[in-house]
Scaffold this motif. Structure first.
Motif, mmCIF file in Angstrom:
data_model
loop_
_atom_site.group_PDB
_atom_site.id
_atom_site.type_symbol
_atom_site.label_atom_id
_atom_site.label_comp_id
_atom_site.label_asym_id
_atom_site.label_seq_id
_atom_site.Cartn_x
_atom_site.Cartn_y
_atom_site.Cartn_z
ATOM 1 N N LEU A 1 1.625 5.281 -8.855
ATOM 2 C CA LEU A 1 0.653 6.327 -8.267
ATOM 3 C C LEU A 1 1.129 7.759 -8.620
ATOM 4 C CD1 LEU A 1 0.143 4.877 -5.020
ATOM 5 C CD2 LEU A 1 -1.660 4.828 -6.768
ATOM 6 N N HIS A 2 0.366 8.549 -8.632
ATOM 7 C CA HIS A 2 0.889 10.159 -8.990
ATOM 8 C C HIS A 2 1.843 10.406 -7.985
ATOM 9 C CE1 HIS A 2 0.116 14.541 -9.541
ATOM 10 N NE2 HIS A 2 0.523 14.145 -10.634
ATOM 11 N N HIS A 3 3.000 10.958 -8.469
ATOM 12 C CA HIS A 3 4.182 11.425 -7.935
ATOM 13 C C HIS A 3 4.860 10.220 -7.135
ATOM 14 C CE1 HIS A 3 3.030 15.885 -7.594
ATOM 15 N NE2 HIS A 3 3.450 15.634 -8.466
ATOM 16 N N ALA B 1 -5.943 7.317 -8.672
ATOM 17 C CA ALA B 1 -6.068 5.714 -8.760
ATOM 18 C C ALA B 1 -6.948 5.307 -7.871
ATOM 19 C CB ALA B 1 -4.536 5.220 -8.699
ATOM 20 N N ALA B 2 -7.587 4.420 -8.262
ATOM 21 C CA ALA B 2 -8.569 3.593 -7.419
ATOM 22 C C ALA B 2 -7.933 3.139 -6.162
ATOM 23 C CB ALA B 2 -9.525 2.507 -8.326
ATOM 24 N N SER B 3 -6.889 2.445 -6.271
ATOM 25 C CA SER B 3 -6.185 1.828 -5.114
ATOM 26 C C SER B 3 -4.921 2.227 -5.083
ATOM 27 C CB SER B 3 -6.302 0.370 -5.460
ATOM 28 O OG SER B 3 -5.353 -0.278 -4.459
ATOM 29 N N PRO B 4 -4.589 2.354 -3.615
ATOM 30 C CA PRO B 4 -2.858 2.686 -3.295
ATOM 31 C C PRO B 4 -2.327 1.290 -3.455
ATOM 32 C CG PRO B 4 -4.278 2.550 -1.019
ATOM 33 C CD PRO B 4 -5.196 2.180 -2.376
ATOM 34 N N MET B 5 -2.787 0.069 -3.755
ATOM 35 C CA MET B 5 -1.856 -0.990 -3.694
ATOM 36 C C MET B 5 -1.124 -1.103 -5.292
ATOM 37 S SD MET B 5 -2.568 -2.355 -0.917
ATOM 38 C CE MET B 5 -1.886 -3.605 -0.887
ATOM 39 N N LYS B 6 0.143 -1.256 -5.157
ATOM 40 C CA LYS B 6 1.219 -1.359 -6.305
ATOM 41 C C LYS B 6 2.074 -2.203 -6.116
ATOM 42 C CE LYS B 6 -0.991 1.906 -8.880
ATOM 43 N NZ LYS B 6 -1.803 1.361 -10.136
ATOM 44 N N THR B 7 2.413 -2.927 -7.183
ATOM 45 C CA THR B 7 3.548 -3.792 -7.059
ATOM 46 C C THR B 7 4.871 -3.305 -7.671
ATOM 47 O OG1 THR B 7 2.316 -5.659 -6.978
ATOM 48 C CG2 THR B 7 4.673 -6.119 -7.570
ATOM 49 N N LEU B 8 5.876 -2.719 -6.772
ATOM 50 C CA LEU B 8 7.173 -2.108 -7.281
ATOM 51 C C LEU B 8 8.202 -3.308 -7.768
ATOM 52 C CD1 LEU B 8 8.708 0.438 -7.996
ATOM 53 C CD2 LEU B 8 9.166 0.359 -5.523
ATOM 54 N N ASP C 1 0.897 -0.982 -0.076
ATOM 55 C CA ASP C 1 0.017 -0.028 0.110
ATOM 56 C C ASP C 1 0.893 1.292 -0.031
ATOM 57 O OD1 ASP C 1 -1.357 2.179 0.735
ATOM 58 O OD2 ASP C 1 -2.833 0.901 1.875
ATOM 59 N N PHE C 2 0.926 2.035 -0.963
ATOM 60 C CA PHE C 2 1.842 3.106 -1.435
ATOM 61 C C PHE C 2 1.293 4.540 -0.930
ATOM 62 C CE2 PHE C 2 4.304 0.121 -3.595
ATOM 63 C CZ PHE C 2 5.610 0.204 -3.284
ATOM 64 N N THR C 3 0.424 4.491 0.030
ATOM 65 C CA THR C 3 -0.233 5.729 0.252
ATOM 66 C C THR C 3 0.670 6.840 0.780
ATOM 67 O OG1 THR C 3 -2.404 4.565 1.023
ATOM 68 C CG2 THR C 3 -2.136 6.737 1.847
ATOM 69 N N SER C 4 1.655 6.263 1.546
ATOM 70 C CA SER C 4 2.581 7.274 2.041
ATOM 71 C C SER C 4 3.308 8.180 0.814
ATOM 72 C CB SER C 4 3.527 6.707 2.867
ATOM 73 O OG SER C 4 2.931 6.324 4.130
ATOM 74 N N PHE C 5 3.482 7.498 -0.447
ATOM 75 C CA PHE C 5 4.051 7.996 -1.583
ATOM 76 C C PHE C 5 3.352 8.372 -2.712
ATOM 77 C CE2 PHE C 5 6.703 4.829 0.998
ATOM 78 C CZ PHE C 5 7.943 5.701 1.206
ATOM 79 N N ARG C 6 2.260 8.756 -2.209
ATOM 80 C CA ARG C 6 0.968 9.004 -3.328
ATOM 81 C C ARG C 6 0.489 10.399 -3.070
ATOM 82 N NH1 ARG C 6 -4.970 6.091 -3.064
ATOM 83 N NH2 ARG C 6 -5.570 6.855 -5.226
#
Lengths: 245, 245
Positions: A193-195, A164-171, A153-158
């Motif tokens: 995610l944006h930024h 985006a619908a979800s903050p879940m991403k696979t880096l 969950d990349f909410t801290s980096f968004r």
């Protein structure tokens, strides 16, 4: 009605970003104007990554539908001719099927972020790298970056305006390479995610200068709170390098 | 009266060259003005290589004598402050003995020449590389370059306004490296004739595009006649990278 896939390179400096906006010239508008000058059509250009103001591209991918059928090289040369004097160039053109979508068919995006860590001001690389005037410990940055790789969950980096619908991403990848005073950070993921890249870089810079420990990056990620991570790195150093399909 | 050795980086684009001239701003004038703003003295700045208009430097070396005694880092930071907004930066300052002369003590100079071989126009690298819109055979260029290494009469590669007493020079190194569409040519010698690197590059480009054979380079050299060699490559791609003492 053939669909054309265009691979673009541009200097983001003079633009308000990829996307058409009322407050200034976008790469999209410059490209669509050049296409109009070439064939009299005004297609909607769809891009794989909507780069922000000041962000550069070495391999942005765009698709457009045109009534006009032409050889890929003819399209490339004509559009490049009409893009002058803007710092945007069509590197390659391919004809693709109508199931191809520059944004939705993309399997991964790769970005590169360039930092120059030195006291002296920028000259040749002005607006093309982030000048950090303190020494950076790339080994510590690498250790911090390792906490971000994977499914999180990349909410801290968004960014707060991220749509985006979800903050879940696979880096998939976050590599850091040093060559003298130059530090290059490479990131790869299905999507960002944006930024996200600039916020990760701004955070890793805190680790590099010793204000944060590598473990603080894991804590920032776990907080799921934008204010827990570092500041947004400037657009100058960011390049969309490649899009995979 | 301490003598300061300054290592400079600059973007040659906006300048008439290193040397002070009546027809526009030179790097020398920008530097001497910044030194005056810092300490109220107007020293004569001597450079290792008098780069031409549009030629860049990553490691130009200059010396100046100042009455003012100051820490090297203080000089660097103050001069950089006053150099703004010009794209010139002092990378390092050292205090040297009065027997040190930036130009006459130099044991070798190293240059790099950057070519981008592709059809699409330049964007990010505009004014920083030579765009060649035909494919180049780097293996053939390497073979041609081999004929130039060593002690030769370089009259064929010397500008008509060159002031050197003799056309005899020893070229220690002329390497060609390709990375995708980018070709980098590295040259090293005790000293070079005026336009020598650009004239060698302009000639090797003829070999790369197949207009000349590698052996034609040896013939051009043997002719000792400027008109026997290829045209002068543009300044955009040339960088003075390092000076050895």
């Amino acid at each position: 009605m053939p669909r054309y896939k265009l691979t673009l390179e541009y200097d983001g400096g003079p633009f308000v970003g990829w996307q058409r906006q009322a407050n200034g010239l976008s790469v999209q508008e410059a490209l669509e104007d050049a296409i109009f000058a070439f064939c009299g059509e005004r297609p909607n250009a769809f891009a794989a990554g909507r780069t922000d103001a000041g962000v550069h591209a070495l391999g942005q991918v765009v698709h457009v539908d045109l009534l006009r059928e032409a050889e890929p090289d003819t399209v490339r040369n004509a559009v490049n001719y009409h893009l002058k004097p803007h710092p945007v160039a069509v590197l390659r053109v391919e004809i693709v099927g109508e199931d191809f979508h520059a944004r939705f068919s993309a399997k991964w995006r790769a970005y590169r972020y360039r930092i120059l860590a030195r006291r002296a001001p920028l000259t040749i690389d002005r607006r093309h790298v982030w000048l950090v005037t303190v020494p950076l410990d790339d080994a510590a940055m690498r250790e911090g970056a390792a906490h971000l790789v994977g499914h999180h969950d990349f909410t801290s980096f968004r960014s707060s305006i991220c749509q985006a619908a979800s903050p879940m991403k696979t880096l998939d990848l976050l590599e850091i390479e040093r060559r003298g005073e130059a530090i290059e950070i490479r990131a790869k993921a299905r999507s960002f995610l944006h930024h996200q890249v600039r916020n990760m870089v701004g955070t890793l810079k805190l680790v590099g200068e010793g204000k944060w420990t590598p473990a603080d990056v894991a804590r920032a990620l776990a907080a799921r709170d934008r204010s827990a991570a570092g500041p947004t790195a400037p657009p100058d150093g960011l390049y969309l390098t490649e899009v995979g399909y």
